[in-house]
Design a protein around this motif. Structure first.
Motif, short mmCIF file in Angstrom:
data_model
loop_
_atom_site.label_atom_id
_atom_site.label_comp_id
_atom_site.label_asym_id
_atom_site.label_seq_id
_atom_site.Cartn_x
_atom_site.Cartn_y
_atom_site.Cartn_z
N MET A 1 -35.17 -13.32 -62.38
CA MET A 1 -35.07 -13.87 -63.73
C MET A 1 -34.32 -12.91 -64.66
N LEU A 2 -34.68 -11.61 -64.51
CA LEU A 2 -34.02 -10.60 -65.34
C LEU A 2 -32.55 -10.51 -64.99
N ARG A 3 -32.24 -10.68 -63.73
CA ARG A 3 -30.84 -10.62 -63.30
C ARG A 3 -30.02 -11.73 -63.92
N LYS A 4 -30.61 -12.94 -64.00
CA LYS A 4 -29.91 -14.07 -64.59
C LYS A 4 -29.62 -13.81 -66.08
N LEU A 5 -30.60 -13.23 -66.76
CA LEU A 5 -30.40 -12.95 -68.19
C LEU A 5 -29.30 -11.93 -68.41
N ILE A 6 -29.28 -10.92 -67.53
CA ILE A 6 -28.25 -9.89 -67.66
C ILE A 6 -26.87 -10.49 -67.42
N LEU A 7 -26.76 -11.31 -66.40
CA LEU A 7 -25.48 -11.94 -66.09
C LEU A 7 -25.01 -12.86 -67.24
N THR A 8 -25.99 -13.59 -67.82
CA THR A 8 -25.64 -14.48 -68.94
C THR A 8 -25.15 -13.69 -70.13
N ALA A 9 -25.81 -12.56 -70.42
CA ALA A 9 -25.40 -11.72 -71.55
C ALA A 9 -24.02 -11.15 -71.33
N ILE A 10 -23.77 -10.73 -70.04
CA ILE A 10 -22.44 -10.17 -69.75
C ILE A 10 -21.37 -11.23 -69.93
N ALA A 11 -21.65 -12.46 -69.50
CA ALA A 11 -20.67 -13.55 -69.62
C ALA A 11 -20.38 -13.87 -71.09
N ILE A 12 -21.44 -13.89 -71.88
CA ILE A 12 -21.25 -14.19 -73.32
C ILE A 12 -20.43 -13.09 -73.99
N SER A 13 -20.71 -11.85 -73.62
CA SER A 13 -19.98 -10.72 -74.21
C SER A 13 -18.50 -10.80 -73.88
N ILE A 14 -18.21 -11.13 -72.61
CA ILE A 14 -16.82 -11.25 -72.19
C ILE A 14 -16.12 -12.36 -72.97
#
Length: 376
Positions: free
Chosen positions: A1-14
């Protein structure tokens, strides 16, 4: 779950970074375009300054007065039997305007004339008797006195009859009729006003400082609201020998031609006393002046060479000026400008120093020394 949140945050930042980078690139391109853009020149109207000669004058406010004016009235009372004029008409000097009843005076005149004739006959007989030494000197003196007395009575009655014929004392224009046929008038009752209007007097006041410049015979120009497109010429005929202690001004009277009798007595009028000397001025249209509390200014058009292209171009220079007297749509510049310079004549509120301009006088304001604006 934490991994998904991190990936989502990275995508939004990009994604946000990409959007910001794109916008920054657009802003940079817009800045470069603005730096390279050249503002088109402003279209203005302009004129080349020329010196001129202006007539010097003393302005004043005056009141129109008739050369001759009177309200006719009766010297003796009586009943009106004839009215020989109309309101607003004209009258010639000596013409009968009104007739009062003289029936009783006519009868008295006939009696007085008969008495005078008898007195003359008696005097002739007494003088003949005196030549024969049949009449005393006292009788002759009494007969002469009686004859003179009867003649005086005849003259007195004729004078009363003459006074009952109201005549115009001078030629002029009549006012409104104040009497009616059959009306019984008393001594002093008004009948009608009579005024001479062509020429006409204008009375005005001039400050005492200008008294030394006034001379009898000086030309004047008069204008009035009744004839906004006309000026009436005249000349000074009298300057009062005393100065008003309250206003420190002197009364002046001028005689002005009034063709068509367009000016009426009692009217307000603008007066200009024309002085013999002319004044050297540098006139500019009032629309060329940018009025401001810190000082009045104008925009001068100057020619220069473009540093980049080398082409000739016109640019503006704001110049502060000192203004003199105004006349019509123009104002005199006493300091700040010189003849030969090119001056912007309209739309100065939108201009600034260094602005490039193009001159187009198709819509230039039509300035005049003697403007006569139409009624709106």
């Amino acid at each position: 779950m934490l991994r998904k949140l991190i990936l989502t945050a990275i995508a939004i930042s990009i994604l946000v970074g990409a959007i910001v980078y794109a916008k920054l690139g657009q802003f940079a391109a817009m800045g470069k375009a603005a730096e390279s853009a050249v503002q088109p020149p402003e279209t203005v109207t302009a004129m080349t300054l020329e010196s001129a000669q202006w007539e010097q004058s003393i302005p004043a406010v005056g009141t129109l007065e008739p050369v001759q004016g009177v309200t006719l009235s009766t010297e003796v009372g009586g009943r009106v039997t004839q009215i020989a004029f109309e309101s607003g008409g004209t009258a010639s000097a000596g013409s009968v305007l009104l007739q009062l009843d003289t029936s009783s005076e006519d009868a008295q005149l006939a009696s007085a004339e008969a008495s005078a004739e008898l007195a003359r006959a008696d005097l002739a007989r007494v003088r003949e008797l005196g030549k024969r030494k049949l009449a005393s000197q006292d009788a002759i003196d009494r007969a002469e006195a009686t004859a003179k007395e009867t003649l005086a009575q005849v003259g007195n009655i004729r004078a009363i009859i003459a006074k009952k014929s109201i005549r115009a004392p001078f030629s002029g224009r009549l006012g409104l009729r104040l009497v009616n046929l059959g009306e019984v008038l008393k001594e002093g009752d008004p009948i009608v006003s009579l005024q001479t209007l062509d020429p006409i007097h204008v009375d005005f006041s001039v400050p005492q400082q200008q008294l030394g410049r006034l001379k009898q015979g000086m030309a004047v120009r008069v204008s009035a609201d009744v004839a906004p497109d006309e000026t009436f010429a005249g000349a000074i005929i009298a300057v009062s020998p005393e100065v008003d202690a309250s206003t420190r001004s002197v009364r002046v009277r001028a005689l002005v031609s009034n063709p068509g009798e367009r000016l009426y007595a009692g009217m307000f009028a603008q007066v200009e006393v024309m002085l013999p000397d002319e004044e050297q001025v540098l006139p500019i249209p009032a629309t060329a002046v940018l009025y401001a509390p810190y000082g009045d200014s104008v925009f001068v058009v100057e020619a220069r060479k473009n540093d980049t292209s080398g082409d000739a171009e016109r640019v503006l220079r704001q110049q502060f000026v000192r203004l003199g007297r105004a006349r019509g749509d123009f104002v005199d510049v006493t300091d700040g400008l010189k003849a030969g310079e090119t001056l912007v004549t309209s739309g100065v509120f939108k201009l600034r120093t260094g602005m490039k301009v193009v001159i187009d006088n198709k819509l230039a304001p039509n300035a005049s020394l003697e403007p006569h604006p139409a009624d709106s």
